[in-house]
Write an enzyme that holds these catalytic residues in place. Structure first.
Site, PDB file in Angstrom:
ATOM      1  N   LYS A 197       0.862  -1.183   0.000  1.00  0.00           N
ATOM      2  CA  LYS A 197       0.000   0.000   0.000  1.00  0.00           C
ATOM      3  C   LYS A 197       0.897   1.232   0.000  1.00  0.00           C
ATOM      4  O   LYS A 197       1.707   1.416   0.916  1.00  0.00           O
ATOM      5  CB  LYS A 197      -0.911   0.003   1.219  1.00  0.00           C
ATOM      6  N   ARG A 207     -10.631  10.040   1.754  1.00  0.00           N
ATOM      7  CA  ARG A 207     -10.490  10.744   3.037  1.00  0.00           C
ATOM      8  C   ARG A 207     -11.602  11.768   3.212  1.00  0.00           C
ATOM      9  O   ARG A 207     -12.036  12.022   4.329  1.00  0.00           O
ATOM     10  CB  ARG A 207      -9.098  11.375   3.137  1.00  0.00           C
ATOM     11  N   LYS A 221       1.135  10.060   5.569  1.00  0.00           N
ATOM     12  CA  LYS A 221       1.285   8.690   6.064  1.00  0.00           C
ATOM     13  C   LYS A 221       2.601   8.069   5.588  1.00  0.00           C
ATOM     14  O   LYS A 221       2.721   6.849   5.495  1.00  0.00           O
ATOM     15  CB  LYS A 221       0.062   7.866   5.633  1.00  0.00           C
ATOM     16  N   GLU A 237       7.482  -6.707   1.299  1.00  0.00           N
ATOM     17  CA  GLU A 237       6.284  -6.545   2.132  1.00  0.00           C
ATOM     18  C   GLU A 237       5.315  -7.711   1.931  1.00  0.00           C
ATOM     19  O   GLU A 237       4.752  -8.247   2.891  1.00  0.00           O
ATOM     20  CB  GLU A 237       5.563  -5.225   1.781  1.00  0.00           C
ATOM     21  N   LYS A 252      -2.125  -1.530  -3.929  1.00  0.00           N
ATOM     22  CA  LYS A 252      -3.003  -0.360  -3.873  1.00  0.00           C
ATOM     23  C   LYS A 252      -2.169   0.903  -3.934  1.00  0.00           C
ATOM     24  O   LYS A 252      -1.187   0.972  -3.202  1.00  0.00           O
ATOM     25  CB  LYS A 252      -3.785  -0.419  -2.564  1.00  0.00           C
ATOM     26  N   SER A 278     -10.128   5.651  -4.714  1.00  0.00           N
ATOM     27  CA  SER A 278     -11.061   6.762  -4.879  1.00  0.00           C
ATOM     28  C   SER A 278     -10.605   7.786  -5.916  1.00  0.00           C
ATOM     29  O   SER A 278     -11.414   8.286  -6.698  1.00  0.00           O
ATOM     30  CB  SER A 278     -11.288   7.442  -3.527  1.00  0.00           C
ATOM     31  N   TYR A 317     -15.163   1.001  -6.761  1.00  0.00           N
ATOM     32  CA  TYR A 317     -16.436   1.698  -6.555  1.00  0.00           C
ATOM     33  C   TYR A 317     -17.340   1.514  -7.774  1.00  0.00           C
ATOM     34  O   TYR A 317     -18.510   1.863  -7.737  1.00  0.00           O
ATOM     35  CB  TYR A 317     -16.172   3.192  -6.293  1.00  0.00           C
TER      36      TYR A 317
HETATM   37  C1  PBG Z   1      -7.191   4.002   5.401  1.00  0.00           C
HETATM   38  C2  PBG Z   1      -7.609   3.666   4.006  1.00  0.00           C
HETATM   39  C3  PBG Z   1      -7.448   4.504   2.928  1.00  0.00           C
HETATM   40  C4  PBG Z   1      -8.019   3.875   1.851  1.00  0.00           C
HETATM   41  C5  PBG Z   1      -8.514   2.653   2.284  1.00  0.00           C
HETATM   42  N1  PBG Z   1      -8.241   2.522   3.635  1.00  0.00           N
HETATM   43  C6  PBG Z   1      -6.877   5.876   2.855  1.00  0.00           C
HETATM   44  C7  PBG Z   1      -5.584   6.131   3.468  1.00  0.00           C
HETATM   45  O1  PBG Z   1      -4.737   5.258   3.595  1.00  0.00           O
HETATM   46  O2  PBG Z   1      -5.405   7.286   3.837  1.00  0.00           O
HETATM   47  C8  PBG Z   1      -8.077   4.486   0.497  1.00  0.00           C
HETATM   48  C9  PBG Z   1      -9.102   3.965  -0.415  1.00  0.00           C
HETATM   49  C10 PBG Z   1      -9.407   4.844  -1.565  1.00  0.00           C
HETATM   50  O3  PBG Z   1      -8.770   5.886  -1.792  1.00  0.00           O
HETATM   51  O4  PBG Z   1     -10.330   4.493  -2.282  1.00  0.00           O
HETATM   52  N2  PBG Z   1      -6.844   2.970   6.213  1.00  0.00           N
END
Ligand code: PBG
Length: 329
Positions: A197, A207, A221, A237, A252, A278, A317
């Site tokens: 990730k 968010r 992050k 990982e 991701k 997203s 989505y």
């Molecule tokens: C947070 C989380 C995120 C997403 C899924 N779980 C955002 C982040 O890491 O800040 C993102 C999913 C998306 O953007 O569709 N644990």
């Protein structure tokens, strides 16, 4: 031998021979719908940066789940937006009667055959919007966060979640969750590890949807999510998460990371999922709403490309739209 004995266009000339030589096809059973759940009854709240996506109360989430079942979409990934106050310790995350747990029980009661994937990370519950617990310098602490994630996973498993999906990127959390699940007798609960990730800017609309953007503020992050420039590190990982007991691994975001997806699938042959996040959704939606791209064809193309790059399943989505398009609806 070469041209003219070999004419690659011969096979492309007609639909029947194109169909016969197609290597990768997209099916509804490759898709995982992503949904946001909120408190209340008969409530749907738009996500402005994700046109077409709505946060749903549990009763309406059940309708969405019914549509997934009708369309043969095998699973639903759930993200909660709770009204409970956010706290330093994120304790709402493992409240047995918290929104996530209630949503899970309601969905499982009505649609037991629909797989449910629960997000395991603290960002919906923390004051600061980080995925874990922070120290006095704002650093996300690994071991204390794992303890919280374990409690959260156990609460979800007890509510009937089929998959717990740690999306937090703490070191060692898959192993700790696996041990705790086994000890508690939840031997069938699967772990979908967000293994590779990245610290991506494509999560912005998510968010907004879960309301962590404001709390996160200028924070980021980068101390736990991966650097976008790395690919070998993704393999390390993934290897760790497999060794710790992951049942499936994930890459991701999706489209900008197809190289990573391919390498992970080739290296480990694991059930490998990809998350069309997203920001990817928002980009496609914006262009399509402006009439600059044709939505059905670009979405189905994008999803097919994930299959070609090695994905076994795709969190998106667009799952319901895509499944309808695939049936010609
Ligand atoms: C947070 C989380 C995120 C997403 C899924 N779980 C955002 C982040 O890491 O800040 C993102 C999913 C998306 O953007 O569709 N644990």
């Amino acid at each position: 031998m070469s041209y003219p004995a070999i004419r690659p266009r011969r096979m492309r000339r007609d639909a029947f021979s194109r169909a016969l030589m197609r290597e990768h096809t997209l099916q509804a059973t490759d898709l995982i719908m992503v949904a946001f759940v909120i408190e209340g009854d008969n409530r749907r709240v738009d996500v402005p940066s994700m046109p077409g996506v709505q946060r749903l109360s549990i009763d309406l989430l059940l309708e969405l789940a019914g549509e997934c079942v009708r369309l043969s979409i095998p699973a639903l990934a759930l993200f909660p937006i709770t009204d409970a106050p956010k706290t330093e310790d994120a304790a709402e995350a493992w409240n047995p009667d918290g929104l996530m747990q209630r949503a899970c029980r309601a969905l499982k009661a009505k649609y037991p055959e629909l797989g449910l994937i629960g997000d395991v990370a603290l960002d919906p519950y923390t004051i600061h919007g980080q995925d874990g617990l922070i120290d006095e310098h704002g650093y996300v602490m690994n071991e204390p966060t794992i303890e919280a994630l374990v409690k959260m996973s156990l609460a979800q498993a007890a509510a009937g979640m089929d998959f717990v999906a740690p999306s937090d990127m703490m070191d060692g959390r898959v192993g700790a969750i696996r041990d705790a699940l086994e000890t508690a007798g939840h031997i069938h609960t699967r772990i979908l590890a967000y293994s590779a990730k990245y610290a991506s800017s494509f999560y912005g609309p998510f968010r907004d949807a879960v309301g962590s953007a404001g709390n996160l503020g200028k924070g980021n992050k980068h101390t736990y999510q991966m650097d976008v420039g790395n690919a070998d590190e993704a393999l390390r990982e993934v290897e760790l998460d497999i060794a710790e007991g992951a049942d499936a691994v994930m890459v991701k975001p999706g489209l900008p990371y197809l190289d990573v997806l391919r390498r992970v699938k080739d290296a480990f042959g694991m059930p490998t999922f990809v998350y069309q996040v997203s920001g990817e959704y928002a980009m496609l939606k914006a262009a399509c709403r402006n009439g600059w791209l044709d939505e059905k064809s670009v979405v189905l193309e994008t999803l097919t490309c994930f299959k070609r790059a090695g994905a076994d399943a795709i969190l998106t989505y667009y799952a319901i739209d895509a499944a309808r398009w695939l049936r010609g609806e």
